[in-house]
Design an enzyme around this catalytic site. Structure first.
Site, PDB file in Angstrom:
ATOM      1  N   ARG A 140      23.129 -16.770-111.059  1.00  7.03           N
ATOM      2  CA  ARG A 140      22.495 -16.648-109.750  1.00  7.03           C
ATOM      3  C   ARG A 140      21.752 -17.943-109.467  1.00  7.03           C
ATOM      4  NH1 ARG A 140      25.438 -13.023-108.964  1.00  7.03           N
ATOM      5  NH2 ARG A 140      24.976 -10.853-108.459  1.00  7.03           N
ATOM      6  N   GLU A 175      21.981 -18.938-100.575  1.00 10.17           N
ATOM      7  CA  GLU A 175      23.389 -18.887-100.164  1.00 10.17           C
ATOM      8  C   GLU A 175      23.607 -17.790 -99.126  1.00 10.17           C
ATOM      9  OE1 GLU A 175      25.099 -17.942-104.127  1.00 10.17           O
ATOM     10  OE2 GLU A 175      25.537 -15.956-103.325  1.00 10.17           O
ATOM     11  N   HIS A 179      30.414 -18.882-104.521  1.00  7.87           N
ATOM     12  CA  HIS A 179      30.157 -17.574-105.151  1.00  7.87           C
ATOM     13  C   HIS A 179      31.438 -16.736-105.225  1.00  7.87           C
ATOM     14  CE1 HIS A 179      26.919 -14.266-105.898  1.00  7.87           C
ATOM     15  NE2 HIS A 179      28.008 -14.053-106.620  1.00  7.87           N
TER      16      HIS A 179
HETATM   17  C1  DGY Z   1      28.538 -10.098-109.438  1.00  5.78           C
HETATM   18  O1  DGY Z   1      29.399  -9.365-109.929  1.00  5.78           O
HETATM   19  O2  DGY Z   1      27.330  -9.931-109.641  1.00  5.78           O
HETATM   20  C2  DGY Z   1      28.990 -11.214-108.559  1.00  5.78           C
HETATM   21  O3  DGY Z   1      28.025 -12.191-108.452  1.00  5.78           O
HETATM   22  C3  DGY Z   1      29.390 -10.833-107.156  1.00  5.78           C
HETATM   23  O4  DGY Z   1      29.504  -9.610-106.826  1.00  5.78           O
END
Ligand code: DGY
Length: 322
Positions: free
Chosen positions: A240, A269, A288
């Site tokens: 993240r 983002e 992402h």
């Molecule tokens: C997750 O699986 O957490 C990804 O970042 C997106 O959904």
């Protein structure tokens, strides 16, 4: 009236998931796929058994407290839970289901793509060709860093971190890691455990962030910790954006302290990411898309709907978080 589960779906999904939703559930979908406000979500949840959400729908305690009584489950198309106040859901007796395992392989692929792309200057190379600036081959051109035989430091040795380690071993990388707790001897597969992030950073010429965003990890990669990395380290983030202090990373990318970064996730983002990332040639970026591969994305939908079916049948659900 039917007795099919009623589910509100906040985003458009892959066809396979939407076909299953239409066939087996009373599903209402946010057809135009806009990002819904909290008020819209609360209204849409009226009479629903479950909400199928994504990382784009933050479910804080205030919103969870407003959800109608009918809502028994929040299904999130993510392994990450940082957008959901799971304690608030638990307090209301609302189950939260996520998608571990389904995201592991594709997210790991993006991790390796970013590691290689940043180390071998893939974005710069592609931009040079597109700009018509590649005029001759040269022994000094676009010299990157090879990952083969080097060491990879991994912060967060859960499913994704461990799978990154497996892939990196194919490049003869030495694996070093820090995790909240040491993983089992068998799972380590000769990886070295470092009891603190401060101990891991100085021995990580390549460093990948695979840990979830929590109160403890937010902003951990700050100027002080960047200074601990070897000079010209390569940093990758597939977790993240919140784990990184952007100002500090940008300064290090500018000074050359960090040779390159591979980033799939960002603070702010998608619309408010640090503007320097758009300018810096030594940043290799993806939007992402860690879990954005066809088979896995469909498996994520199935995992959530299988879990909902079990939950409503009163059965145990492996991917239930609370
Ligand atoms: C997750 O699986 O957490 C990804 O970042 C997106 O959904």
């Amino acid at each position: 009236m039917t007795d099919r589960p009623r589910i509100y779906v906040t985003r458009r999904h892959l066809e396979a998931t939407e076909v299953r939703l239409a066939a087996g559930y009373d599903a209402a979908i946010n057809e135009d796929d806009h990002i819904m406000s909290a008020d819209e979500l609360v209204a849409a949840a009226d009479g629903m058994d479950a909400l199928l959400i994504c990382v784009t729908e933050p479910m804080d305690s205030a919103l969870i407290e407003r959800l109608p009584e009918s809502v028994k489950a929040i299904l999130t198309l993510s392994v990450g839970l940082d957008h959901i106040d799971t304690d608030a859901a638990k307090a209301r007796g609302i189950a939260v289901l996520n998608t571990p395992d389904a995201v592991t392989a594709p997210t790991t692929e993006i991790g390796m793509l970013l590691l290689l792309g940043a180390a071998r200057r893939a974005a710069e190379g592609a931009a040079m060709i597109r700009a018509g600036e590649w005029t001759s081959w040269s022994p000094r051109q676009m010299i990157g860093k090879e990952i083969t035989g080097s060491a990879l430091g991994i912060f967060g040795m859960g499913r994704i971190g461990s799978t990154v380690a497996d892939r990196a071993r194919a490049f003869d990388m030495t694996i070093r890691y820090h995790n909240r707790s040491r993983i089992s001897f068998d799972d380590e597969k000769s990886a070295s455990y470092y009891t603190s992030i401060e101990a891991l950073l100085p021995v990580s010429p390549f460093f990948m962030i695979c840990a979830p965003a929590t109160a403890e990890t937010r902003g951990f990669l700050n100027a002080e910790r960047i200074a601990l990395l070897p000079d010209e380290a390569v940093v990758v983030n597939i977790a993240r954006g919140e784990l990184v202090d952007d100002e500090a990373l940008v300064a290090a990318l500018r000074s050359g302290k960090i040779a390159a970064a591979g980033l799939d996730v960002f603070n702010g983002e998608p619309n408010d990411i640090h503007p320097a990332y758009l300018e810096l040639p030594n940043v290799f970026m993806t939007p992402h898309i860690g879990s954005g591969a066809e088979r896995s994305r469909a498996a994520m939908g199935d995992m959530l709907l299988d879990g909902l079916d079990l939950l409503l049948a009163g059965e145990p659900v492996a991917n239930r978080v609370v």
